[in-house]
Design an enzyme around this catalytic site. Structure first.
Site, short mmCIF file in Angstrom:
data_model
loop_
_atom_site.label_atom_id
_atom_site.label_comp_id
_atom_site.label_asym_id
_atom_site.label_seq_id
_atom_site.Cartn_x
_atom_site.Cartn_y
_atom_site.Cartn_z
N LYS A 119 -21.58 4.56 14.12
CA LYS A 119 -21.02 3.19 14.16
C LYS A 119 -19.60 3.17 13.58
O LYS A 119 -18.77 2.37 13.99
CB LYS A 119 -21.91 2.23 13.36
CG LYS A 119 -23.33 2.10 13.91
CD LYS A 119 -23.40 1.03 14.97
CE LYS A 119 -24.82 0.72 15.38
NZ LYS A 119 -24.91 -0.30 16.41
N SER B 92 -25.90 7.86 7.02
CA SER B 92 -26.69 8.72 7.92
C SER B 92 -25.81 9.02 9.13
O SER B 92 -24.76 8.40 9.31
CB SER B 92 -27.95 7.99 8.39
OG SER B 92 -27.59 6.93 9.28
N THR C 33 -22.65 -2.06 11.73
CA THR C 33 -23.61 -2.15 10.64
C THR C 33 -22.91 -2.20 9.28
O THR C 33 -21.85 -1.58 9.09
CB THR C 33 -24.60 -0.96 10.68
OG1 THR C 33 -25.36 -0.96 9.48
CG2 THR C 33 -23.89 0.38 10.79
N TYR D 280 -26.56 8.22 12.06
CA TYR D 280 -26.56 6.96 12.82
C TYR D 280 -25.42 6.05 12.33
O TYR D 280 -24.62 5.55 13.12
CB TYR D 280 -27.91 6.23 12.67
CG TYR D 280 -27.78 4.74 12.81
CD1 TYR D 280 -27.53 4.18 14.06
CD2 TYR D 280 -27.84 3.89 11.70
CE1 TYR D 280 -27.34 2.80 14.20
CE2 TYR D 280 -27.65 2.53 11.83
CZ TYR D 280 -27.40 2.00 13.08
OH TYR D 280 -27.21 0.64 13.21
N HIS D 281 -25.36 5.84 11.02
CA HIS D 281 -24.31 4.95 10.49
C HIS D 281 -22.93 5.52 10.81
O HIS D 281 -21.99 4.79 11.08
CB HIS D 281 -24.48 4.76 8.98
CG HIS D 281 -25.69 3.93 8.60
ND1 HIS D 281 -26.87 4.47 8.17
CD2 HIS D 281 -25.91 2.59 8.61
CE1 HIS D 281 -27.76 3.51 7.92
NE2 HIS D 281 -27.20 2.36 8.18
N1 USQ Z 1 -36.44 1.35 2.18
C1 USQ Z 1 -37.48 1.42 1.28
N2 USQ Z 1 -38.74 1.48 1.79
C2 USQ Z 1 -39.02 1.46 3.12
C3 USQ Z 1 -37.94 1.37 4.02
C4 USQ Z 1 -36.66 1.34 3.52
O1 USQ Z 1 -37.28 1.43 0.07
O2 USQ Z 1 -40.19 1.53 3.49
C5 USQ Z 1 -35.05 1.26 1.67
C6 USQ Z 1 -34.11 2.34 2.17
O3 USQ Z 1 -34.16 3.50 1.38
C7 USQ Z 1 -32.77 1.64 2.12
C8 USQ Z 1 -33.12 0.18 2.38
O4 USQ Z 1 -34.52 0.05 2.15
O5 USQ Z 1 -32.23 1.74 0.84
C9 USQ Z 1 -32.82 -0.27 3.80
O6 USQ Z 1 -33.48 0.60 4.69
P1 USQ Z 1 -33.92 0.11 6.15
O7 USQ Z 1 -34.77 1.19 6.74
O8 USQ Z 1 -34.49 -1.24 6.10
O9 USQ Z 1 -32.51 -0.03 6.88
P2 USQ Z 1 -31.46 1.06 7.35
O10 USQ Z 1 -32.04 2.41 7.53
O11 USQ Z 1 -30.27 0.95 6.46
O12 USQ Z 1 -31.09 0.56 8.81
C10 USQ Z 1 -31.37 -0.74 9.28
C11 USQ Z 1 -31.36 -0.72 10.79
C12 USQ Z 1 -29.98 -0.34 11.29
C13 USQ Z 1 -28.95 -1.28 10.67
C14 USQ Z 1 -29.06 -1.27 9.16
C15 USQ Z 1 -28.18 -2.29 8.50
O13 USQ Z 1 -32.33 0.19 11.27
O14 USQ Z 1 -29.95 -0.41 12.71
O15 USQ Z 1 -27.68 -0.85 11.05
O16 USQ Z 1 -30.40 -1.64 8.80
S1 USQ Z 1 -27.58 -1.70 6.95
O17 USQ Z 1 -28.71 -1.27 6.13
O18 USQ Z 1 -26.85 -2.79 6.34
O19 USQ Z 1 -26.74 -0.57 7.25
#
Ligand code: USQ
Length: 401
Positions: free
Chosen positions: A202, A196, A161, A198-199
């Site tokens: 990875k 997190s 990720t 989770y991260h």
């Molecule tokens: N966010 C909001 N509102 C929401 C949901 C999320 O503002 O309703 C924000 C979060 O605070 C964060 C961003 O959007 O800043 C991304 O959150 P996300 O829930 O879309 O993604 P994340 O938790 O980072 O995890 C997801 C996948 C995970 C993957 C990751 C890629 O669940 O499996 O590894 O995206 S990355 O984000 O590049 O690490």
């Protein structure tokens, strides 16, 4: 594309998809099978159990893994997908069975999605953090050992990720960085600052995989993937029951997917904090394309290759504005709520990540346009009656209470 590259693309491969029942694993399995590759799926079905724990049912009803595979066989859109007798296999706890299956099937590529994928899930409690890290890290360690013992020539394509890097104040490179320190230079794994547990799991995987490549000569590609959005792939559209597990709840739903469902449900979009959080994003169709590119262009013996897998960078606010614009055109009344951020993360920051490796191997991105958002909305609207409003608000918090 050169002749050599197109020849490589025609080659038929034996591929194992670990975690082949998930949001990305199932479409990936169908995609390879449709192209005539021999595909085996393994999955421990734990994601379905975790969804029940947090009441995070996917928006569209999704048949059992057995039924999906049977349906795929009946509709005959491609080669059959193989479910071995022991297909419900926990790779983190059943090393012996994993070894047997790899030894019997002798895959050329192992596409590894079999991990707990949610940052919020890993932050619910100590038990969930432990469960996430044990499942993810032990699963990958077992895969590495099984590869070493029975298929040392196979290529591991592992889903990592972009969140491994965090949001440093410098450019993010693809896995490695050249460092000069006290007059000496070295090429090292890029520093990690996971967001997190989770991260963090990875990050540990990446370290273990790099070590296995260096010491045992295994070959691996770590796909540091950004946030995926999308409901359909060409294969999920072939039959209503070939649908993938599209989540919109606060634990398993990702940002854009959630905003689309919120707009269709007529509730405010949940931007966490200021919304200046920037991330790399990609369409689910490009996940399939990137994984295919990695599989068809394997890493060399002993090589640990890292590709940053995203096509565009957006802030959360940019996504919310885009969804709100498209929704208004469709006649939905949409507002944007800046709710208190349940996470500990920077809400305004520098973000510049390199993602050239996959493009140089031929990636043709499906970019996020108003049409794409509109298409997702139309699809989500078909299930508007099934949207469960009680699972929208975040209820997992990073801070000490
Ligand atoms: N966010 C909001 N509102 C929401 C949901 C999320 O503002 O309703 C924000 C979060 O605070 C964060 C961003 O959007 O800043 C991304 O959150 P996300 O829930 O879309 O993604 P994340 O938790 O980072 O995890 C997801 C996948 C995970 C993957 C990751 C890629 O669940 O499996 O590894 O995206 S990355 O984000 O590049 O690490």
């Amino acid at each position: 594309m050169t002749k050599e590259k197109s020849k490589k693309r025609e080659k038929k491969m034996r591929i194992i998809v670990l975690g082949g029942d998930g949001y990305l694993g199932w479409p990936t399995a169908m995609h390879f099978a449709r192209k005539g590759h021999e595909v085996v799926i393994l999955d421990n079905l734990s994601k379905r159990r975790m969804e029940e724990e947090v009441a995070g049912e996917p928006l569209f009803r999704r048949p059992t893994l057995q039924k999906r595979v049977r349906l795929w066989r009946e509709v005959k859109f491609g080669r059959e997908i193989i479910l071995p007798k022991l297909n419900v296999l926990d790779i983190a706890s059943n090393y012996g069975a994993l070894l047997d299956i790899l030894g019997e099937f002798k895959p050329q590529a192992i596409v590894h999605y079999a991990e707990q994928p949610s940052a919020p899930y890993s932050m619910i409690s100590c038990a969930r953090a432990v469960n996430t890290e044990v499942n993810n890290i032990a699963g990958t360690l077992n895969v590495l050992h099984a590869m070493k013992n029975v298929v040392p020539e196979a290529h591991l394509v592992k889903l990592g990720t972009m969140g491994e890097y965090g949001t440093p104040d410098i450019d993010i490179e693809e896995g490695w960085i050249d460092i000069e320190h006290k007059g000496r230079k070295a090429r090292m794994l890029y520093p990690k600052q996971p967001g997190s547990f989770y991260h963090a799991s990875k990050v540990a995987d990446s370290v273990n995989i790099e070590f296995a490549c260096r010491v045992w000569g295994l070959r691996a590609t770590d796909l540091n993937q950004g946030v995926v959005y999308g409901i359909d792939t060409p294969e999920t559209k072939l039959h209503p029951e070939l649908v993938t597990s599209f989540h919109y709840d606060a634990v398993f739903g990702t940002a854009l997917n959630r905003f689309i469902v919120q707009a269709v449900a007529g509730i405010p979009l949940t931007v966490y904090g200021k919304g200046g959080q920037k991330r790399g994003f990609l369409n689910i169709m490009d996940t399939l394309q990137c994984v295919e590119i990695a599989v068809m262009n394997p890493a060399k013996e002993g090589e640990f290759r890292v590709f940053n897998q995203f096509t565009e960078t957006f802030s959360v606010m940019e996504l919310a504005n885009l969804v709100s614009r498209v929704a208004s055109k469709r006649g939905y009344k949409v507002s944007i709520d800046h709710i208190k951020n349940p996470r500990v993360e920077k809400e305004e920051h520098y973000y510049n990540a390199v993602n050239s490796a996959l493009f140089s191997l031929g990636l043709k991105p499906h970019l996020l346009t108003e049409e794409v958002v509109d298409g997702m909305m139309q699809k989500a609207h078909l299930a508007v009656k099934d949207i469960d409003l009680s699972v929208i608000s975040p209820n997992v918090f990073w801070r000490r209470s």
